[in-house]
Design a protein around this motif. Structure first.
Motif, PDB file in Angstrom:
ATOM      1  N   GLU A  13       0.931  -1.062  -0.101  1.00 25.91           N
ATOM      2  CA  GLU A  13       0.059  -0.022  -0.029  1.00 25.91           C
ATOM      3  C   GLU A  13       0.903   1.113  -0.088  1.00 25.91           C
ATOM      4  O   GLU A  13       1.849   1.194   0.673  1.00 25.91           O
ATOM      5  CB  GLU A  13      -0.950  -0.047   1.232  1.00 25.91           C
ATOM      6  N   THR A  14       0.769   2.298  -0.806  1.00 32.19           N
ATOM      7  CA  THR A  14       1.266   3.459  -0.949  1.00 32.19           C
ATOM      8  C   THR A  14       0.589   4.873  -0.721  1.00 32.19           C
ATOM      9  O   THR A  14      -0.881   4.755  -0.891  1.00 32.19           O
ATOM     10  CB  THR A  14       2.042   3.738  -2.236  1.00 32.19           C
ATOM     11  N   SER A  37       5.034   5.942   2.235  1.00 33.59           N
ATOM     12  CA  SER A  37       4.414   4.544   2.591  1.00 33.59           C
ATOM     13  C   SER A  37       5.670   3.552   2.742  1.00 33.59           C
ATOM     14  O   SER A  37       6.599   3.658   2.098  1.00 33.59           O
ATOM     15  CB  SER A  37       3.447   3.984   1.574  1.00 33.59           C
ATOM     16  N   VAL A  38       5.611   2.426   3.402  1.00 35.62           N
ATOM     17  CA  VAL A  38       6.576   1.563   3.544  1.00 35.62           C
ATOM     18  C   VAL A  38       6.608   0.689   2.334  1.00 35.62           C
ATOM     19  O   VAL A  38       5.562   0.188   2.006  1.00 35.62           O
ATOM     20  CB  VAL A  38       6.417   0.523   4.910  1.00 35.62           C
ATOM     21  N   ALA A  39       7.754   0.919   1.761  1.00 42.94           N
ATOM     22  CA  ALA A  39       7.937  -0.072   0.574  1.00 42.94           C
ATOM     23  C   ALA A  39       8.626  -1.442   0.934  1.00 42.94           C
ATOM     24  O   ALA A  39       9.672  -1.428   1.741  1.00 42.94           O
ATOM     25  CB  ALA A  39       9.017   0.455  -0.328  1.00 42.94           C
ATOM     26  N   THR A  40       7.707  -2.385   0.710  1.00 45.42           N
ATOM     27  CA  THR A  40       7.919  -3.869   1.078  1.00 45.42           C
ATOM     28  C   THR A  40       9.320  -4.294   0.868  1.00 45.42           C
ATOM     29  O   THR A  40       9.850  -4.167  -0.417  1.00 45.42           O
ATOM     30  CB  THR A  40       7.146  -4.829   0.847  1.00 45.42           C
ATOM     31  N   GLU A  45      10.938   3.442   1.581  1.00 46.13           N
ATOM     32  CA  GLU A  45       9.854   4.388   1.731  1.00 46.13           C
ATOM     33  C   GLU A  45       9.460   4.768   0.286  1.00 46.13           C
ATOM     34  O   GLU A  45      10.338   5.107  -0.386  1.00 46.13           O
ATOM     35  CB  GLU A  45      10.110   5.462   2.443  1.00 46.13           C
ATOM     36  N   GLU A  46       8.258   5.074   0.123  1.00 47.83           N
ATOM     37  CA  GLU A  46       7.851   5.365  -1.261  1.00 47.83           C
ATOM     38  C   GLU A  46       6.497   6.357  -1.191  1.00 47.83           C
ATOM     39  O   GLU A  46       5.790   6.249  -0.228  1.00 47.83           O
ATOM     40  CB  GLU A  46       7.333   4.289  -2.112  1.00 47.83           C
ATOM     41  N   LEU A  47       6.501   7.331  -2.143  1.00 47.68           N
ATOM     42  CA  LEU A  47       5.509   8.194  -2.259  1.00 47.68           C
ATOM     43  C   LEU A  47       5.036   8.399  -3.746  1.00 47.68           C
ATOM     44  O   LEU A  47       5.836   8.624  -4.640  1.00 47.68           O
ATOM     45  CB  LEU A  47       5.919   9.504  -1.917  1.00 47.68           C
ATOM     46  N   GLY A  65       6.392   9.255  -8.681  1.00 48.39           N
ATOM     47  CA  GLY A  65       6.805   9.396  -7.402  1.00 48.39           C
ATOM     48  C   GLY A  65       8.046   9.278  -6.925  1.00 48.39           C
ATOM     49  O   GLY A  65       9.299   9.622  -7.951  1.00 48.39           O
ATOM     50  N   LEU A  66       8.472   9.069  -5.825  1.00 45.64           N
ATOM     51  CA  LEU A  66       9.808   9.332  -5.075  1.00 45.64           C
ATOM     52  C   LEU A  66       9.753   8.007  -4.289  1.00 45.64           C
ATOM     53  O   LEU A  66       8.911   7.306  -3.715  1.00 45.64           O
ATOM     54  CB  LEU A  66       9.979  10.208  -4.256  1.00 45.64           C
ATOM     55  N   THR A  67      11.054   7.327  -4.383  1.00 46.49           N
ATOM     56  CA  THR A  67      11.546   6.282  -3.592  1.00 46.49           C
ATOM     57  C   THR A  67      12.559   6.537  -2.788  1.00 46.49           C
ATOM     58  O   THR A  67      13.640   7.223  -3.024  1.00 46.49           O
ATOM     59  CB  THR A  67      11.813   4.915  -4.418  1.00 46.49           C
ATOM     60  N   ARG A  68      13.102   5.948  -1.367  1.00 49.96           N
ATOM     61  CA  ARG A  68      14.172   6.192  -0.723  1.00 49.96           C
ATOM     62  C   ARG A  68      14.569   4.930   0.132  1.00 49.96           C
ATOM     63  O   ARG A  68      13.585   4.346   0.535  1.00 49.96           O
ATOM     64  CB  ARG A  68      14.141   7.447   0.204  1.00 49.96           C
ATOM     65  N   ARG A  69      15.770   4.462  -0.190  1.00 53.15           N
ATOM     66  CA  ARG A  69      15.957   2.931   0.732  1.00 53.15           C
ATOM     67  C   ARG A  69      17.514   3.360   1.018  1.00 53.15           C
ATOM     68  O   ARG A  69      18.240   4.124   0.498  1.00 53.15           O
ATOM     69  CB  ARG A  69      15.811   1.944  -0.450  1.00 53.15           C
TER      70      ARG A  69
END
Length: 126
Positions: free
Chosen positions: A8-9, A29-32, A43-45, A58-62
Motif C-alpha cells: 500500500e502506498t 508509505s513503507v516499501a516492502t 519508503e515510497e510516495l 513518485g519518489l523512493t528512498r532506501r
C-alpha cells in the motif's frame, strides 16, 4: 493504492489544476522488502496517478536493496542521491549515480542493487 511492489502506498491523485506536492508534508508509505532478503524496507510516495492508473510518478528512498526484478511497466528514474547497479538478464551491467536517468522498458529483467543508500524520482507507464 497499491504500489509498484504490491504494498500500500501514499498517493496524491490527479487534480484539475496546477498544484505542488511537498514530499516533506505528505506521508510516505513503507516499501516492502524482498521476501527472504535481508534488505530493510524503504519508503515510497506516489505523487501523481493518472485517472486511469496507467501513469504514475513518485519518489523512493532506501538504505539498501538487492532484488531480482522483472519490470511489469516502463520506468524512467532520475537518481537524486546514492549509487545503484543494475545487472540485466543478458549479463550487462550499468551503474547510475546522482543526475543519471535510468530507462527500463517493460519486460526487462535483472538485478537491482544499491551500492549506497539512494533516493530516486520515477515515472511509470503501464
Amino acid at each position: 493504492m497499491t504500489g509498484r511492489d504490491g504494498s500500500e502506498t501514499s498517493e496524491v491523485r490527479s487534480r484539475d489544476s496546477i498544484h505542488v506536492v511537498d514530499p516533506l508534508q505528505v506521508p510516505w508509505s513503507v516499501a516492502t522488502p524482498a521476501p527472504g532478503k535481508g534488505d530493510p524496507p524503504g519508503e515510497e510516495l506516489t505523487a501523481f496517478a493518472s485517472p486511469d492508473g496507467r501513469f504514475t510518478f513518485g519518489l523512493t528512498r532506501r538504505q539498501s536493496l538487492h532484488r531480482e526484478i522483472v519490470w511489469a511497466h516502463h520506468e524512467v528514474a532520475l537518481i537524486l542521491e546514492g549509487e545503484v547497479e543494475i545487472t540485466a538478464s543478458d549479463g550487462s551491467v550499468v551503474r547510475a549515480s546522482p543526475g543519471n536517468v535510468v530507462v527500463t522498458p517493460r519486460g526487462t529483467s535483472g538485478v537491482w542493487r544499491s551500492l549506497t543508500p539512494y533516493r530516486k524520482v520515477w515515472a511509470v507507464y503501464e
